[in-house]
Design an enzyme around this catalytic site. Structure first.
Site, mmCIF file in Angstrom:
data_model
loop_
_atom_site.group_PDB
_atom_site.id
_atom_site.type_symbol
_atom_site.label_atom_id
_atom_site.label_comp_id
_atom_site.label_asym_id
_atom_site.label_seq_id
_atom_site.Cartn_x
_atom_site.Cartn_y
_atom_site.Cartn_z
ATOM 1 N N LYS A 60 0.431 -1.266 0.309
ATOM 2 C CA LYS A 60 0.114 -0.680 -0.290
ATOM 3 C C LYS A 60 0.826 0.743 0.096
ATOM 4 C CE LYS A 60 -2.607 -0.972 3.858
ATOM 5 N NZ LYS A 60 -2.085 -2.364 3.959
ATOM 6 N N ARG A 86 -9.633 1.261 8.742
ATOM 7 C CA ARG A 86 -9.334 0.029 8.452
ATOM 8 C C ARG A 86 -10.623 -0.742 10.258
ATOM 9 N NH1 ARG A 86 -3.406 0.615 8.694
ATOM 10 N NH2 ARG A 86 -2.177 -1.306 9.510
ATOM 11 N N ARG A 132 11.794 -4.937 4.772
ATOM 12 C CA ARG A 132 11.722 -3.960 4.224
ATOM 13 C C ARG A 132 12.099 -2.421 5.295
ATOM 14 N NH1 ARG A 132 5.545 -2.710 4.411
ATOM 15 N NH2 ARG A 132 4.957 -2.572 6.707
ATOM 16 N N ARG A 142 14.509 0.730 9.565
ATOM 17 C CA ARG A 142 13.479 -0.257 9.494
ATOM 18 C C ARG A 142 12.535 0.025 10.632
ATOM 19 N NH1 ARG A 142 15.113 -5.234 6.755
ATOM 20 N NH2 ARG A 142 17.658 -4.496 5.853
ATOM 21 N N ARG A 172 -0.405 -8.390 13.593
ATOM 22 C CA ARG A 172 -0.852 -7.341 12.429
ATOM 23 C C ARG A 172 -1.906 -7.796 11.373
ATOM 24 N NH1 ARG A 172 4.236 -4.326 11.180
ATOM 25 N NH2 ARG A 172 2.781 -2.874 9.095
HETATM 26 P P1 AMP Z 1 0.839 0.823 9.634
HETATM 27 O O1 AMP Z 1 1.555 1.337 8.707
HETATM 28 O O2 AMP Z 1 -0.721 1.292 7.990
HETATM 29 O O3 AMP Z 1 1.166 -0.889 8.927
HETATM 30 O O4 AMP Z 1 0.106 1.256 10.248
HETATM 31 C C1 AMP Z 1 1.135 0.332 11.582
HETATM 32 C C2 AMP Z 1 -0.181 0.881 12.951
HETATM 33 O O5 AMP Z 1 -0.361 1.876 13.420
HETATM 34 C C3 AMP Z 1 -0.561 -0.236 12.376
HETATM 35 O O6 AMP Z 1 -0.085 -1.978 13.133
HETATM 36 C C4 AMP Z 1 -1.842 0.500 14.139
HETATM 37 O O7 AMP Z 1 -1.034 0.210 15.035
HETATM 38 C C5 AMP Z 1 -1.490 1.797 13.672
HETATM 39 N N1 AMP Z 1 -2.410 2.004 12.503
HETATM 40 C C6 AMP Z 1 -2.111 2.734 11.199
HETATM 41 N N2 AMP Z 1 -3.802 3.470 11.224
HETATM 42 C C7 AMP Z 1 -4.499 2.791 11.375
HETATM 43 C C8 AMP Z 1 -5.927 3.002 11.370
HETATM 44 N N3 AMP Z 1 -6.311 2.938 10.184
HETATM 45 N N4 AMP Z 1 -6.464 2.427 12.712
HETATM 46 C C9 AMP Z 1 -6.013 2.293 13.875
HETATM 47 N N5 AMP Z 1 -4.542 1.394 14.045
HETATM 48 C C10 AMP Z 1 -3.819 2.446 12.909
#
Ligand code: AMP
Length: 227
Positions: A22, A97, A136, A169, A181
């Site tokens: 993404k 989410r 990554r 990282r 996750r």
């Molecule tokens: P990401 O960078 O999108 O993988 O997000 C990293 C972490 O941030 C996730 O595992 C969640 O803990 C938190 N997070 C990011 N976006 C959201 C969201 N829309 N709702 C809830 N938690 C989020």
């Protein structure tokens, strides 16, 4: 500078589990169409680094691979959406989410006379995601994403995009956190595919293909909804 000019400013949601690409693809769409990438993960990581109250509340949840509360995420997103640059059209990466977030997004957009134009699901196999994530890293200066095997900088140690030489990282990219996750994705986020199907704006892209092929498929969808 955008390579393609759009007739209208789209709202694009990218759905897909961690590791689906993404962030990488959102940045490419940003460059191709002059859209603005909004990543709630990036906004939350910045809040954690800055030590704001929201960041302090989010830190432990993020480290465990869970979802931060809708209240915190919606506040952080509403602040960012208020900036004038978002008028050019946005790519939402990692948001919504949960169904509650999707409904809140609809309300936020409707107040601006907008709606979600497409929710594109990046379709991948879970087993491949652990490997993708484990390798990554990103440029510390501009955030460009790389991978130990799939996408190395053209010149080792130097960012292709900005010439930076420091890389980082993510703390939550450890295998056990990634499993949490992925669980959170399937339990709370995957149901959004049906939500957007119900609204007639769901698109799907095979994201096991190469980065360039996925980019072409995504550009075709964004071009179509922005025409
Ligand atoms: P990401 O960078 O999108 O993988 O997000 C990293 C972490 O941030 C996730 O595992 C969640 O803990 C938190 N997070 C990011 N976006 C959201 C969201 N829309 N709702 C809830 N938690 C989020």
């Amino acid at each position: 500078m955008a390579n393609e000019v759009l007739t209208r400013s789209p709202v694009v949601v990218l759905l897909g589990p961690p590791g689906a690409g993404k962030g990488t693809q959102a940045r490419m769409l940003e460059e191709a169409f002059g859209l603005v990438q909004l990543s709630t993960g990036d906004l939350l990581r910045a809040a954690v680094a800055a030590g704001t109250p929201a960041g302090l509340a989010a830190k432990a949840v993020m480290e465990a691979g869970g979802l931060v509360s809708d209240e915190i995420v919606l506040d952080i997103l509403a602040d960012r959406m208020a900036a004038p640059d978002t008028g050019a059209g946005v790519i939402l990466d990692g948001f919504p989410r949960t169904t509650a977030q999707a409904e809140a997004l609809d309300r936020m957009l409707s107040a601006r006379g907008q709606k979600v134009d497409t929710a594109i699901s990046l379709e991948v196999e879970d087993e491949a995601m652990i490997d993708r994530i484990a390798g990554r890293f990103t440029c510390s200066d501009c955030g460009e994403g790389y991978h130990d095997t799939h996408k190395q900088p053209a010149r080792a140690g130097t960012c292709d995009r900005c010439g930076g030489t420091a890389f980082k990282r993510r703390a939550d990219d450890k295998a056990e956190t990634v499993r949490e996750r992925l669980k959170a994705y399937h339990a709370q986020t995957a149901p959004l595919i049906a939500y957007y199907e119900g609204k007639g704006v769901q698109d799907r892209v095979d994201a096991m293909a190469s980065i360039a092929e996925v980019r072409r498929a995504l550009q075709a969808v964004v071009g179509r909804v922005s025409a």
